[in-house]
Design an enzyme around this catalytic site. Structure first.
Site, PDB file in Angstrom:
ATOM      1  N   GLN A  10       2.466 -11.669  10.082  1.00 19.54           N
ATOM      2  CA  GLN A  10       2.891 -10.488   9.331  1.00 19.54           C
ATOM      3  C   GLN A  10       1.999  -9.278   9.571  1.00 19.54           C
ATOM      4  O   GLN A  10       2.455  -8.147   9.598  1.00 19.54           O
ATOM      5  CB  GLN A  10       2.923 -10.814   7.833  1.00 19.54           C
ATOM      6  N   GLN A  18       0.824  -1.202   0.000  1.00 16.90           N
ATOM      7  CA  GLN A  18       0.000   0.000   0.000  1.00 16.90           C
ATOM      8  C   GLN A  18       0.865   1.261   0.000  1.00 16.90           C
ATOM      9  O   GLN A  18       1.887   1.319   0.663  1.00 16.90           O
ATOM     10  CB  GLN A  18      -0.927  -0.016   1.213  1.00 16.90           C
ATOM     11  N   HIS A  38       1.030  -3.501  10.886  1.00 17.67           N
ATOM     12  CA  HIS A  38       2.232  -4.135  11.432  1.00 17.67           C
ATOM     13  C   HIS A  38       2.569  -3.690  12.858  1.00 17.67           C
ATOM     14  O   HIS A  38       3.729  -3.486  13.197  1.00 17.67           O
ATOM     15  CB  HIS A  38       3.422  -3.924  10.495  1.00 17.67           C
ATOM     16  N   SER A  82       4.816  -6.125   2.613  1.00 14.08           N
ATOM     17  CA  SER A  82       3.510  -6.103   3.279  1.00 14.08           C
ATOM     18  C   SER A  82       2.455  -6.779   2.399  1.00 14.08           C
ATOM     19  O   SER A  82       2.566  -7.965   2.101  1.00 14.08           O
ATOM     20  CB  SER A  82       3.136  -4.661   3.632  1.00 14.08           C
ATOM     21  N   LEU A  83       1.455  -6.042   1.944  1.00 12.64           N
ATOM     22  CA  LEU A  83       0.443  -6.613   1.058  1.00 12.64           C
ATOM     23  C   LEU A  83       1.071  -7.320  -0.128  1.00 12.64           C
ATOM     24  O   LEU A  83       0.575  -8.354  -0.606  1.00 12.64           O
ATOM     25  CB  LEU A  83      -0.488  -5.500   0.563  1.00 12.64           C
ATOM     26  N   ARG A 120      -8.952  -8.876   4.244  1.00  7.51           N
ATOM     27  CA  ARG A 120      -7.845  -8.441   5.091  1.00  7.51           C
ATOM     28  C   ARG A 120      -7.933  -6.942   5.331  1.00  7.51           C
ATOM     29  O   ARG A 120      -7.742  -6.455   6.444  1.00  7.51           O
ATOM     30  CB  ARG A 120      -6.511  -8.802   4.425  1.00  7.51           C
TER      31      ARG A 120
END
Length: 317
Positions: free
Chosen positions: A252, A13, A203, A94-95, A119
């Site tokens: 994660q 993102q 996170h 991340s994503l 998510r």
């Protein structure tokens, strides 16, 4: 492992922009087909959102996540269809780790589109708008930033969320705690502290409820062995086992992204060339900060695709 190994990475993102991948959609039917598949799964026109906005909606995490996953996977499919080289490793920030897992054959594309949309909703539900925040701290050693977070937390949550490159750490948590940690970082000599425009503080421990819901959702989805090892965010280990991959994904969402370590591990395994797939050049910029000697390229349109294909990145494996 070849000494000139190739890795592909996928952004998270923050890389999304209205109009992203418009050139590739126009020139490669597979991109349109993938956006159509994603739209059918989501029950809204994802391609229209990506090409025309509105920007505010595209930036909401439940829409951002499937948009970036579809965009990254579309680039991968186009590369594959044109005979591009098979990478030795995959990774995502991340994503972007979910995009890497689709490319590795761990997750079915349609399943993954629905999963990351959920998510996003799980993450947003965990922390209402305005309660959380994130900020990028530049110019301090990692341990100084970690210490600032520990001192700033008080009865709230703030911690390191992304270790992007030596000298930049993103922090996340309750908005007031992030402000306190930002002030401490400035007092410690930070070159810059930049609040990030995000809808959720990813996170960090505020995402624990989202992790619980995500684990329940994972039980309904088939995870397959990875055809290409995926270097995962939480510990920079390359995995192919589906159960191990699943557990790392659950962690994660509320643990920091060790991006510098992910790149270092790939280098230790012979990677000298990295291709970023998807809109923007965020990861390419981070990787060059990690090691300027890495050959790092990004693919987001036909021109960058052709340039990358024309280099040694297409050497047969």
């Amino acid at each position: 492992m070849r000494a000139d190994g190739l890795a592909f990475v996928f952004p998270g993102q923050g890389s999304q922009t209205v109009g992203m991948l418009s050139d590739l959609v126009e020139n490669f039917p597979v991109a349109t087909e993938l956006f159509a598949m994603a739209s059918a799964r989501l029950d809204y026109d994802l391609l229209s959102l990506c090409l025309s906005g509105p920007e505010q909606k595209l930036n909401q995490t439940e829409y951002t996540q499937p948009a970036l996953l579809t965009a990254g996977y579309a680039v991968w499919r186009i590369w594959h269809d044109l005979g591009g080289a098979r990478p030795d490793f995959l990774a995502g920030h991340s994503l972007g780790e979910y995009t890497a897992l689709v490319c590795a054959g761990v997750l079915d594309f349609s399943d993954a589109v629905g999963l990351v949309a959920e998510r996003g909703r799980f993450m947003q539900d965990a922390v209402p708008h305005g309660v959380g925040a994130m900020a990028a701290v530049s110019g301090l050693d990692d341990d100084v930033v970690v210490d600032a977070c520990a001192r700033a937390a008080q009865d709230e949550i703030v911690s390191a969320a992304n270790f992007n490159f030596p000298g930049q750490v993103v922090i996340a948590g309750n908005a007031k705690a992030v402000d306190r940690a930002s002030d401490l970082a400035k007092a410690a000599g930070a070159r810059r502290v930049t609040p990030l425009s995000v809808s959720v503080p990813a996170h960090c421990r505020l995402m624990a409820p989202a992790a619980h819901r995500l684990q329940q959702r994972f039980d309904e989805i088939d995870f397959m062995p990875a055809a290409i090892p995926v270097v995962q965010n939480i510990d920079a280990l390359a995995r192919t086992d589906p159960d191990e991959i699943k557990q790392a994904l659950i962690l994660q969402i509320h643990q920091p992204v060790l991006w510098s370590e992910c790149i270092a591990v790939m280098q230790e395994n012979g990677i000298t060339r990295i291709v970023e797939c998807g809109p923007g050049k965020v990861l390419s910029g981070l990787i060059r900060r990690i090691d300027k000697n890495l050959d790092c390229r990004s693919i987001s349109d036909t021109e960058s695709l052709n340039v990358t294909l024309s280099t040694g990145n297409t050497a047969g494996r």
